[in-house]
Design an enzyme around this catalytic site. Structure first.
Site, PDB file in Angstrom:
ATOM      1  N   GLY A  69       0.674  -1.176  -0.024  1.00  0.00           N
ATOM      2  CA  GLY A  69       0.203   0.011  -0.036  1.00  0.00           C
ATOM      3  C   GLY A  69       0.620   1.419   0.153  1.00  0.00           C
ATOM      4  O   GLY A  69       0.372   2.150   0.496  1.00  0.00           O
ATOM      5  N   CYS A 128       0.212   0.866  -9.351  1.00  0.00           N
ATOM      6  CA  CYS A 128       0.153   0.229  -8.207  1.00  0.00           C
ATOM      7  C   CYS A 128      -1.273  -0.148  -8.014  1.00  0.00           C
ATOM      8  O   CYS A 128      -2.255   0.596  -7.828  1.00  0.00           O
ATOM      9  CB  CYS A 128       0.534   1.005  -6.879  1.00  0.00           C
ATOM     10  SG  CYS A 128       0.284   0.070  -5.329  1.00  0.00           S
ATOM     11  N   GLY A 242       9.788 -10.686 -12.669  1.00  0.00           N
ATOM     12  CA  GLY A 242      10.370 -11.976 -12.372  1.00  0.00           C
ATOM     13  C   GLY A 242      11.843 -12.504 -12.640  1.00  0.00           C
ATOM     14  O   GLY A 242      12.133 -13.308 -12.796  1.00  0.00           O
TER      15      GLY A 242
END
Length: 302
Positions: A69, A128, A242
């Site tokens: 957050g 986000c 990744g």
């Protein structure tokens, strides 16, 4: 190993991703910061943000869910408390990640950061998935994305990198919207919206219920999106999603990335970026790559 774009020279193409490397200075005792191509500090907002309540992290198969957050100290405190320390680290490219709930928030944060010395560029966080407002709301609508990018570009005294969300129908459309609005470069992908449920308690494993999925599990999708975005725009693309080995870096470069960011790997090994730089140098020597920029867009399809 050096790459240059948006007026910035990176000594190598490996950059630590925002949200996984604190404000950078916390890693100084265990990582040779000057060895990295650069690093992005965690997302900075107009006012300090406490983030979401725990649990905020959960390990998945080959990945991780997070819903931090955007906990941060605020742009003003960063300029006054963290930036003076970062300026003492020589030969380091510092990128400030910028977050806002509104277009005006983004503009205000950039104005505050403009006052600080030692920042090479801004990375606009419009992706986000873990806040109730702002962020991904801009990154999923091309009109809103254009509005916030144009406003940020107008306020910025530094190159502007726009961090795109993968949670969209067409990544080429969003990439072009950001480019047309004035972005100097793109970075992608941020995390994929996901969730996990504990079968015993029947409760979500993350307090926010949904969270962002990252790590090796998302890499093939991220490579595809970097390939599509880089073939849709003229501005440079920074690939992420990744990456944990030198071979992963090469894969993103061949797909069209000019540089890469390393994120989740920093959670299981804080020295991951430094190790990837070392192994990338060895890979290039073994494969007689004299200029790593020759690899960008080098995918052979026929």
């Amino acid at each position: 190993m050096s790459v240059r774009f948006a007026g910035i020279t990176f000594k190598n193409p490996v950059i630590a991703a925002a949200g996984t490397f604190g404000y950078g200075i916390e890693f100084e005792d265990i990582v040779t910061l000057a060895k990295l191509g650069g690093f992005c500090v965690k997302g900075l907002s107009r006012e300090p943000m406490p983030g979401n309540p725990p649990p905020r992290l959960f390990e998945t198969a080959a990945g991780m869910l997070n819903a931090i957050g955007l906990q941060n100290i605020g742009a003003r405190a960063f300029v006054e408390e963290k930036l003076p320390l970062l300026r003492k680290v020589p030969n380091t490219v510092v990128i400030a990640n910028v977050f806002g709930y509104t277009v005006q928030d983004y503009e205000t944060v950039i104005h505050i950061l403009n006052e600080g010395e030692g920042i090479a560029a801004y990375e606009l966080n419009v992706s986000c998935p873990n806040t109730k407002h702002g962020g991904i709301a801009f990154g999923q609508d091309p009109v809103l994305l254009s509005e916030v990018v144009a406003c940020a570009k107008g306020a910025s005294q530094r190159p502007l990198i726009v961090k795109l969300s993968p949670n969209v129908t067409s990544i080429p459309q969003m990439a072009r919207a950001a480019e047309d609005a004035g972005a100097d470069a793109l970075s992608l992908v941020n995390t994929f919206v996901g969730m996990s449920i504990d079968p015993e308690t029947r409760r979500p494993r993350i307090s926010n219920i949904t969270a962002g999925l990252s790590g090796p599990a998302i890499k093939p999708i991220a490579v595809r999106m970097v390939y599509e975005a880089s073939h849709s725009v003229e501005i440079p693309v920074i690939g992420m999603g990744g990456i944990s080995t030198a071979e992963d870096v090469i894969e993103f470069l061949l797909a069209g990335a000019a540089a890469v960011q390393v994120g989740t790997a920093n959670f299981w090994d804080p020295c991951a970026c430094e190790k990837i730089v070392d192994s990338l140098e060895r890979w290039c020597l073994e494969h007689r790559i004299g200029d790593i920029t020759d690899l960008t867009g080098g995918l052979i399809t026929q």
